[in-house]
Design an enzyme around this catalytic site. Structure first.
Site, PDB file in Angstrom:
ATOM      1  N   GLU A 206      85.204  17.598 -70.128  1.00  0.00           N
ATOM      2  CA  GLU A 206      84.004  17.378 -70.957  1.00  0.00           C
ATOM      3  C   GLU A 206      84.307  16.692 -72.279  1.00  0.00           C
ATOM      4  O   GLU A 206      85.143  17.153 -73.065  1.00  0.00           O
ATOM      5  CB  GLU A 206      83.291  18.707 -71.224  1.00  0.00           C
ATOM      6  CG  GLU A 206      81.997  18.536 -72.009  1.00  0.00           C
ATOM      7  CD  GLU A 206      81.118  19.772 -72.031  1.00  0.00           C
ATOM      8  OE1 GLU A 206      80.158  19.791 -72.808  1.00  0.00           O
ATOM      9  OE2 GLU A 206      81.387  20.714 -71.255  1.00  0.00           O
ATOM     10  N   LYS A 222      76.774  21.122 -67.885  1.00  0.00           N
ATOM     11  CA  LYS A 222      76.068  22.395 -67.761  1.00  0.00           C
ATOM     12  C   LYS A 222      75.485  22.469 -66.357  1.00  0.00           C
ATOM     13  O   LYS A 222      74.664  21.646 -65.966  1.00  0.00           O
ATOM     14  CB  LYS A 222      74.953  22.509 -68.806  1.00  0.00           C
ATOM     15  CG  LYS A 222      74.289  23.843 -68.914  1.00  0.00           C
ATOM     16  CD  LYS A 222      75.253  24.958 -69.258  1.00  0.00           C
ATOM     17  CE  LYS A 222      75.865  24.844 -70.628  1.00  0.00           C
ATOM     18  NZ  LYS A 222      76.762  26.006 -70.915  1.00  0.00           N
TER      19      LYS A 222
END
Length: 402
Positions: A206, A222
């Site tokens: 990420e 997410k």
């Protein structure tokens, strides 16, 4: 640390160990030029002190819209680590429980180039760690999820990310194990940062914040499912996961707007499903043009700690995190990456482990919304930490446990 310890955390990086996001031309050639570390007891503003330290060592970052046009003499760049607790302090939020690992909360290491060092003459001592000790039981984790859902029901918050921790004592040199972790498939920010008596290994996919040619990019992740055809279909059709994801995208758009040229924030990719190890994860890409006159300290204050590991609204979520989590987030859920004269690239320290002189630490968690099922959230955290623990597993049998 004492020299006669059996454990092998050293002051300087070893062969083949580079910090995350090291440019390809620099890999395997880094030698430490200067280092600065910060803990809360030191006082001061860690973001401003980081910017000042880098400027003093040839990396002026007081106006990110106008980066340096050439490399400083002999300096190729710097690694930056900033913990989740330090990020919370930058927002004037509670930093949460104490760090379970003996680590600095901020570390900056400036590097020069050198010829690749020769390989070590002797193999490292056997690596071993004890059984994991969890910071909370599955029941306690599920109860914390219920507590957050109650807060959402009262309207206190929309989403909160909950993180658990596990620890194990170890013997041998931890750096090869951390380097194995860094090589996991999909580790966009794979690497190791080490100091005297501590080290951090990262396999994060990420992007917290990247800046190149005046463009800011963040890629929040997410939503997680097993990397099967059914798992991918379930993730793509899950209303709960999409709603949770969109909340974080909106939060990250807000964070970038604090340092962006007016009207320049855009979402280039929304809810794209990508693979990390044995998991599907949903990722979005948000970009903006950086405003004039903003320095590194301004950027760190705007984006730390990352929204995908805090929740929405961010300040309210941080307050719930501080009361719900049993131990501090340590090296996890912070920022770790590379700062060069003309760009920066910081990953969010998910899928991350750390060691001090006695103990190995890992963390994992997930975002909680009103639709969260407590037992499913416990299972998701276990799925996220499984590849990390497997990469850190002892490489030789040991005759005892402790």
């Amino acid at each position: 640390m004492t020299r006669n310890r059996p454990n092998g955390v050293e002051a300087l990086p070893r062969v083949g160990v580079d910090p995350p996001a090291t440019p390809p031309a620099c890999r395997g050639r880094l030698t430490e030029h200067a280092r600065w570390q910060w803990r809360p007891a030191d006082g001061g503003d860690p973001a401003a002190l980081t910017e000042a330290f880098l400027a003093a060592h040839g990396l002026p970052l007081h106006d990110l819209a106008r980066p340096a046009t050439h490399h400083p003499d002999g300096i190729c760049g710097a690694a930056l680590y900033l913990s989740a607790a330090a990020g919370a302090l930058l927002t004037n939020a509670a930093p949460g429980p104490a760090n379970p690992a003996d680590l600095p909360e901020v570390a900056v290491v400036v590097y020069r180039h050198t010829d690749p060092p020769p390989p070590p003459h002797h193999p490292p001592p056997p690596w071993w760690h004890s059984r994991w000790t969890e910071s909370w039981s599955p029941r306690q984790h599920a109860d914390a999820v219920t507590t957050v859902r109650d807060a959402i029901g009262r309207g206190d918050v929309y989403q909160v990310n909950l993180v658990g921790h596990a620890a194990a004592t170890y013997t041998g040199d931890p750096l090869p194990a951390l380097a194995r972790l860094a090589r996991l498939p999909g580790a966009r920010y794979g690497g190791v940062l080490a100091g005297t008596g501590w080290a951090i290994g990262c396999a994060s996919p990420e992007t917290l914040i990247e800046l190149r040619h005046g463009t800011l990019t963040t890629r929040p992740i997410k939503g997680t499912r097993p990397a099967t055809a059914a798992g991918r279909a379930d993730l793509l059709t899950s209303a709960k996961e999409r709603a949770e994801h969109i909340m974080i995208v909106d939060l990250e758009r807000n964070d970038l707007a604090r340092v962006a040229r007016t009207g320049s924030v855009r979402v280039d990719d929304l809810f794209a499903v990508r693979r990390w190890c044995d998991l599907w994860q949903a990722e979005s890409t948000i970009r903006a043009h950086i405003a004039d006159g903003l320095g590194l300290a301004d950027l760190l204050r705007a984006v730390c700690p990352g929204g995908s590991v805090t929740g929405a609204p961010k300040l309210a979520a941080l307050n719930h995190i501080a009361t719900c989590e049993p131990v501090g987030r340590g090296a996890s859920m912070g920022a770790l990456g590379w700062i060069g004269p003309d760009h920066l690239d910081l990953g969010l320290t998910i899928r991350t482990a750390a060691v001090d002189t006695t103990t190995l630490h890992v963390w994992a968690g997930g975002g909680i919304t009103w639709d969260s099922d407590p037992h499913a959230e416990v299972a998701e955290a276990a799925a996220k930490t499984a590849p990390v623990r497997a990469a850190l597993a002892p490489t030789a049998p040991h005759t005892h446990d402790r």
